[in-house]
Design an enzyme around this catalytic site. Sequence first.
Site, PDB file in Angstrom:
ATOM      1  N   PRO A 111      19.172   8.677  57.040  1.00  0.00           N
ATOM      2  CA  PRO A 111      19.279   9.943  55.720  1.00  0.00           C
ATOM      3  C   PRO A 111      18.081  10.873  56.630  1.00  0.00           C
ATOM      4  O   PRO A 111      16.575  10.275  56.544  1.00  0.00           O
ATOM      5  CB  PRO A 111      18.684   9.525  54.495  1.00  0.00           C
ATOM      6  CG  PRO A 111      19.491   8.032  54.215  1.00  0.00           C
ATOM      7  CD  PRO A 111      18.214   7.792  55.623  1.00  0.00           C
ATOM      8  N   GLU A 112      18.608  12.323  56.919  1.00  0.00           N
ATOM      9  CA  GLU A 112      17.788  12.873  57.196  1.00  0.00           C
ATOM     10  C   GLU A 112      17.615  13.645  56.182  1.00  0.00           C
ATOM     11  O   GLU A 112      17.797  13.908  54.839  1.00  0.00           O
ATOM     12  CB  GLU A 112      18.458  13.851  58.573  1.00  0.00           C
ATOM     13  CG  GLU A 112      19.069  12.546  59.695  1.00  0.00           C
ATOM     14  CD  GLU A 112      18.878  13.008  61.363  1.00  0.00           C
ATOM     15  OE1 GLU A 112      19.517  14.691  60.665  1.00  0.00           O
ATOM     16  OE2 GLU A 112      20.175  12.896  61.433  1.00  0.00           O
ATOM     17  N   LYS A 122      11.578  13.815  55.536  1.00  0.00           N
ATOM     18  CA  LYS A 122      12.822  12.880  55.327  1.00  0.00           C
ATOM     19  C   LYS A 122      12.027  11.841  54.131  1.00  0.00           C
ATOM     20  O   LYS A 122      12.883  11.266  53.632  1.00  0.00           O
ATOM     21  CB  LYS A 122      12.749  11.941  56.280  1.00  0.00           C
ATOM     22  CG  LYS A 122      13.537  12.610  56.900  1.00  0.00           C
ATOM     23  CD  LYS A 122      13.706  11.489  58.900  1.00  0.00           C
ATOM     24  CE  LYS A 122      14.618  12.274  59.693  1.00  0.00           C
ATOM     25  NZ  LYS A 122      14.191  11.065  60.419  1.00  0.00           N
ATOM     26  N   HIS A 169      21.305  -5.558  46.984  1.00  0.00           N
ATOM     27  CA  HIS A 169      20.246  -5.290  47.655  1.00  0.00           C
ATOM     28  C   HIS A 169      19.198  -4.482  46.539  1.00  0.00           C
ATOM     29  O   HIS A 169      18.309  -2.917  47.131  1.00  0.00           O
ATOM     30  CB  HIS A 169      21.011  -4.462  48.342  1.00  0.00           C
ATOM     31  CG  HIS A 169      22.064  -4.588  49.195  1.00  0.00           C
ATOM     32  ND1 HIS A 169      21.845  -5.635  50.368  1.00  0.00           N
ATOM     33  CD2 HIS A 169      23.046  -4.685  49.794  1.00  0.00           C
ATOM     34  CE1 HIS A 169      22.874  -6.395  50.257  1.00  0.00           C
ATOM     35  NE2 HIS A 169      23.956  -5.610  50.334  1.00  0.00           N
ATOM     36  N   ARG A 206      18.737  -3.622  54.233  1.00  0.00           N
ATOM     37  CA  ARG A 206      17.790  -3.317  55.638  1.00  0.00           C
ATOM     38  C   ARG A 206      15.926  -3.904  55.195  1.00  0.00           C
ATOM     39  O   ARG A 206      15.686  -4.267  56.320  1.00  0.00           O
ATOM     40  CB  ARG A 206      18.058  -2.940  56.614  1.00  0.00           C
ATOM     41  CG  ARG A 206      19.838  -2.696  56.996  1.00  0.00           C
ATOM     42  CD  ARG A 206      19.807  -2.118  58.617  1.00  0.00           C
ATOM     43  NE  ARG A 206      19.257  -2.608  59.385  1.00  0.00           N
ATOM     44  CZ  ARG A 206      19.180  -1.795  61.264  1.00  0.00           C
ATOM     45  NH1 ARG A 206      20.461  -1.383  60.866  1.00  0.00           N
ATOM     46  NH2 ARG A 206      19.092  -3.250  61.659  1.00  0.00           N
ATOM     47  N   ARG A 254       6.058  23.906  75.478  1.00  0.00           N
ATOM     48  CA  ARG A 254       6.372  21.886  75.693  1.00  0.00           C
ATOM     49  C   ARG A 254       7.413  21.577  77.006  1.00  0.00           C
ATOM     50  O   ARG A 254       7.958  22.202  76.930  1.00  0.00           O
ATOM     51  CB  ARG A 254       6.879  21.739  74.181  1.00  0.00           C
ATOM     52  CG  ARG A 254       6.034  21.848  73.146  1.00  0.00           C
ATOM     53  CD  ARG A 254       4.600  21.525  72.337  1.00  0.00           C
ATOM     54  NE  ARG A 254       4.719  20.093  72.378  1.00  0.00           N
ATOM     55  CZ  ARG A 254       4.800  19.302  71.161  1.00  0.00           C
ATOM     56  NH1 ARG A 254       4.894  21.086  69.990  1.00  0.00           N
ATOM     57  NH2 ARG A 254       4.998  18.119  71.198  1.00  0.00           N
ATOM     58  N   ARG A 270      17.358   7.355  72.209  1.00  0.00           N
ATOM     59  CA  ARG A 270      18.329   7.285  71.320  1.00  0.00           C
ATOM     60  C   ARG A 270      19.459   7.555  71.741  1.00  0.00           C
ATOM     61  O   ARG A 270      19.918   8.578  72.534  1.00  0.00           O
ATOM     62  CB  ARG A 270      18.229   8.963  70.155  1.00  0.00           C
ATOM     63  CG  ARG A 270      16.358   8.741  69.766  1.00  0.00           C
ATOM     64  CD  ARG A 270      16.769   7.412  68.548  1.00  0.00           C
ATOM     65  NE  ARG A 270      17.400   7.391  67.609  1.00  0.00           N
ATOM     66  CZ  ARG A 270      17.587   8.221  66.408  1.00  0.00           C
ATOM     67  NH1 ARG A 270      16.125   8.984  66.088  1.00  0.00           N
ATOM     68  NH2 ARG A 270      18.287   7.800  65.764  1.00  0.00           N
TER      69      ARG A 270
END
Length: 275
Positions: A2-3, A58, A93, A112, A153, A262
């Site tokens: 989740p972001e 987050k 869970h 998880r 950057r 990623r």
Amino acid sequence: MPELPEVETIARGLSPLVQDRRIADLEVLAPGSVHGDPQAFAQRLAGRSICSVGRRGKLLLFELSAGQVLAGHLKMTGKFLFFPPGTAELTSHARCIFHLDDASTLVFEDQRRFGYLRCMHSSGLSAWPFYARLGPEPLQMTEMEFVACLGSRRAAIKALLLDQTCIAGIGNIYADESLHLAGIHPQTQAERIPRTRLGFLHRCLRDVLTRAVHAGGSSFRDYVDGLGRPGSYQDTFMVYGRSGQPCRQCSTELARIRVAGRTTVVCPCCQPRDG
């Protein structure tokens, strides 16, 4: 994972349901899901009232009475589910159960087991290294601040968007979607992107995040909000998870590459490598 839009959706949904409710009791079913001693964690929270529910990056943040803060990082599969009185449905869970004073229940689930809960006094929040290192919020940054943060950057622009110490809350989904909307290749070094183009990326990022929040986030694996409802932003993905499919904008086949370790999906036409 989740972001920002998903965590913001959870916070907004839970707030009216649990605000001013008192934690009458709680059960820690998985000691590894809490930081510190589980018994001390339970004792510290029992009897506290929930003053508000918010978000930082987050992190889901519950402000409690007596200056306490409960922070929850959902990681890959964590979720908070609210159940009205007499309706709680526990699964294998479930990691922590909060019994509220009106007989409603708040359950932290995590299939998880990567997520965690941490309780501390609000005065110590800024001393928590993880929290202290979080970068600014993308929806609160001005265009000038965004450009100043990224413009000098050398790292790939997507790597910087994913770096929580640079900007907080952005993950793989919204980095890919924002970069496609801005027409910027994910591997482009930030310092090579014209400042006007970075300003455009800032506007694209804000637009994508705002629309995702309004859609309740993105659901394609485990994410649901506090009432178990999925989001719908995944229905409008332009590139994320669509490698090998035609670009919705130009019909070119979308390519899959790796950036900062990623999986990344890019349109070779709309996001040229040296464009």
